[in-house]
Design a protein around this motif. Structure first.
Motif, mmCIF file in Angstrom:
data_model
loop_
_atom_site.group_PDB
_atom_site.id
_atom_site.type_symbol
_atom_site.label_atom_id
_atom_site.label_comp_id
_atom_site.label_asym_id
_atom_site.label_seq_id
_atom_site.Cartn_x
_atom_site.Cartn_y
_atom_site.Cartn_z
ATOM 1 N N GLU A 176 5.175 -22.238 14.672
ATOM 2 C CA GLU A 176 5.423 -23.675 14.834
ATOM 3 C C GLU A 176 5.370 -24.122 16.292
ATOM 4 O OE1 GLU A 176 6.666 -21.983 11.213
ATOM 5 O OE2 GLU A 176 7.507 -21.530 13.200
ATOM 6 N N GLY A 177 5.089 -23.204 17.211
ATOM 7 C CA GLY A 177 4.986 -23.573 18.620
ATOM 8 C C GLY A 177 6.274 -23.410 19.399
ATOM 9 N N GLY A 178 7.216 -22.643 18.851
ATOM 10 C CA GLY A 178 8.470 -22.400 19.561
ATOM 11 C C GLY A 178 8.488 -21.020 20.193
ATOM 12 N N GLY A 179 9.686 -20.547 20.526
ATOM 13 C CA GLY A 179 9.832 -19.244 21.143
ATOM 14 C C GLY A 179 9.799 -19.319 22.661
ATOM 15 N N ASP A 180 9.746 -18.144 23.283
ATOM 16 C CA ASP A 180 9.724 -18.091 24.749
ATOM 17 C C ASP A 180 8.484 -18.766 25.326
ATOM 18 O OD1 ASP A 180 12.102 -16.627 24.833
ATOM 19 O OD2 ASP A 180 11.045 -14.714 24.670
ATOM 20 N N VAL A 181 7.357 -18.554 24.684
ATOM 21 C CA VAL A 181 6.098 -19.164 25.116
ATOM 22 C C VAL A 181 5.579 -20.033 23.983
ATOM 23 C CG1 VAL A 181 3.757 -18.746 25.973
ATOM 24 C CG2 VAL A 181 5.598 -17.130 26.522
ATOM 25 N N LYS A 182 5.282 -21.278 24.285
ATOM 26 C CA LYS A 182 4.841 -22.224 23.256
ATOM 27 C C LYS A 182 3.322 -22.156 23.124
ATOM 28 C CE LYS A 182 8.673 -25.241 24.544
ATOM 29 N NZ LYS A 182 9.548 -24.644 23.530
ATOM 30 N N ILE A 183 2.866 -21.666 21.975
ATOM 31 C CA ILE A 183 1.437 -21.556 21.712
ATOM 32 C C ILE A 183 0.944 -22.868 21.093
ATOM 33 C CG2 ILE A 183 -0.386 -20.291 20.533
ATOM 34 C CD1 ILE A 183 1.062 -18.699 22.700
ATOM 35 N N VAL A 184 -0.095 -23.443 21.693
ATOM 36 C CA VAL A 184 -0.616 -24.742 21.268
ATOM 37 C C VAL A 184 -2.064 -24.586 20.806
ATOM 38 C CG1 VAL A 184 -0.961 -27.150 21.945
ATOM 39 C CG2 VAL A 184 0.831 -25.791 23.052
ATOM 40 N N PRO A 185 -2.306 -24.424 19.505
ATOM 41 C CA PRO A 185 -3.685 -24.324 19.025
ATOM 42 C C PRO A 185 -4.422 -25.650 19.206
ATOM 43 C CG PRO A 185 -2.136 -23.436 17.406
ATOM 44 C CD PRO A 185 -1.341 -24.201 18.416
ATOM 45 N N GLN A 186 -5.631 -25.597 19.742
ATOM 46 C CA GLN A 186 -6.441 -26.800 19.930
ATOM 47 C C GLN A 186 -7.899 -26.411 20.117
ATOM 48 O OE1 GLN A 186 -5.827 -27.705 24.659
ATOM 49 N NE2 GLN A 186 -4.091 -28.164 23.346
ATOM 50 N N GLU A 187 -8.787 -27.374 19.931
ATOM 51 C CA GLU A 187 -10.211 -27.132 20.119
ATOM 52 C C GLU A 187 -10.480 -26.695 21.552
ATOM 53 O OE1 GLU A 187 -12.661 -27.253 17.906
ATOM 54 O OE2 GLU A 187 -11.349 -27.825 16.244
ATOM 55 N N ASN A 188 -11.415 -25.752 21.707
ATOM 56 C CA ASN A 188 -11.702 -25.247 23.051
ATOM 57 C C ASN A 188 -12.139 -26.349 24.013
ATOM 58 O OD1 ASN A 188 -11.082 -22.523 22.595
ATOM 59 N ND2 ASN A 188 -13.101 -22.117 21.740
ATOM 60 N N ALA A 189 -12.949 -27.285 23.534
ATOM 61 C CA ALA A 189 -13.414 -28.367 24.400
ATOM 62 C C ALA A 189 -12.237 -29.223 24.873
ATOM 63 C CB ALA A 189 -14.433 -29.223 23.657
#
Length: 354
Positions: A176-189
């Protein structure tokens, strides 16, 4: 943490097509009137690939006429381009595509969803070309705590890689984008824009986006090659529909012959290959890829016919370890006899499955 079922890691469009897993082995793929004995009449081969550097083998093979030459006059090559793995797999399952160049995660998804029936990997294509690029002030893993890092898609190959690497560094992430590091999926462009605007602090991405982020002021914190034995890991392999493979083994052999020849061209004539890639991407997208960018990214990639199956299996194990998928039995995924036939004909060493 509840693991995300593998079917959640492919697009809804893909799920709609593969709701019945057997479709992958029964959908019409080309002219199969000759059965498993081979092809005597005209055959159309619909080949998928992405207009980018990690698919250089395919781009050059099409642009320079290498595939067409190897396939001969009895086979019509119908190339089709895609921007993402799930869309290409959807096309394979629906019977709209006979073969495609594709990354390891969609390969595993396709094999799993069809219960090992619909697809086979017949060759490798490329290794490497992936890195974590961050803002200059970030000097180590612990500096990433509280930061936002982009990946191309939740559960995709790069997304799995960074989550597993962060876990090895003692840092947590959540889907869900939480935790120590927030991972943000998005288009490469989109990642280039969000990096420039300060919306993200870095990204774990493939080329040419690694080079683009570096040119935008970022620095490479992790070159993914350094995390693998001999600096080798699969980024692109060649996958075929089992239906087409059974109907036209002779055509598949010619396609793999073309793959080996395309990699030979890419490796022995890099400058000509780079220009071909720039020109081809221009024709496909309307905007040629900057030749300087291609040259900048080129050294991070190795164009190899070995599918490096051990790295695909390890990547799956990593996805299981970070609770992004369930275990998958990969037995039967690889059919490398066509590749070894092509290599043997050129006096090159055969690829041995580990």
């Amino acid at each position: 943490m509840r693991r995300l079922p593998l079917r959640r890691l492919v697009t809804l469009a893909t799920l709609a097509v593969v709701g019945a897993a057997t479709l992958g082995s029964t959908a019409a793929c080309g002219d199969d009137s000759e059965g498993a004995g081979g092809s005597s009449g005209p055959v159309t081969l619909r080949l998928g690939y992405f207009p980018n550097i990690t698919h250089a083998s395919a781009v050059v093979g099409v642009e320079k006429g290498i595939f067409a030459e190897k396939l001969g006059t009895n086979v019509k090559l119908d190339p089709k381009t895609f921007n993402a793995g799930p869309a290409a797999i959807e096309a394979v399952f629906s019977g709209a595509l006979d073969a495609t160049y594709i990354g390891p995660n969609p390969t595993v998804n396709a094999f799993s969803k069809s219960k090992g029936e619909a697809v086979r990997v017949v060759s490798g294509a490329a290794s490497g070309g992936v890195a974590l690029v961050v803002k200059p002030g970030i000097t180590g893993a612990q500096d990433l705590k509280g930061k936002k890092i982009a990946t191309p898609q939740l559960g995709n190959t790069q997304d799995v890689a960074i989550r597993y690497w962060l876990k090895q560094q003692g840092l947590t992430t959540t889907k869900e984008g939480g935790g120590d590091v927030k991972i943000v999926p998005q288009e490469n462009a989109q990642t280039i824009e969000t990096f420039n605007s300060g919306g993200i602090d870095g990204a774990w991405v493939p080329e040419p986006f690694v080079s683009r982020l570096v040119n935008a002021g970022g620095k490479v914190l992790v070159d993914e090659r350094d995390l693998w034995p001999d600096k080798k890991f699969v980024i692109t392999n060649l996958l075929v529909s089992t239906k087409f493979l059974k109907a036209h083994p002779d055509v598949v052999q010619k396609l793999v012959d073309g793959q080996v020849a395309a990699n030979e061209f890419v490796n022995t004539k890099p400058e000509e290959a780079q220009q071909a890639i720039s020109d081809a991407i221009g024709k496909i997208t309307g905007k040629p890829l900057d030749l300087k960018l291609i040259k900048q990214a080129w050294p991070t990639l190795e164009f190899t016919n070995d599918p490096i199956s051990s790295s695909l299996k390890a990547g799956l194990d990593h996805a299981v370890d970070v609770d992004l998928t369930e275990p998958v039995d990969l037995k039967g995924l690889y059919d490398l006899k066509y590749l070894n036939n092509a290599l043997k004909a050129q006096g090159k060493p055969e690829v041995v499955q580990p």
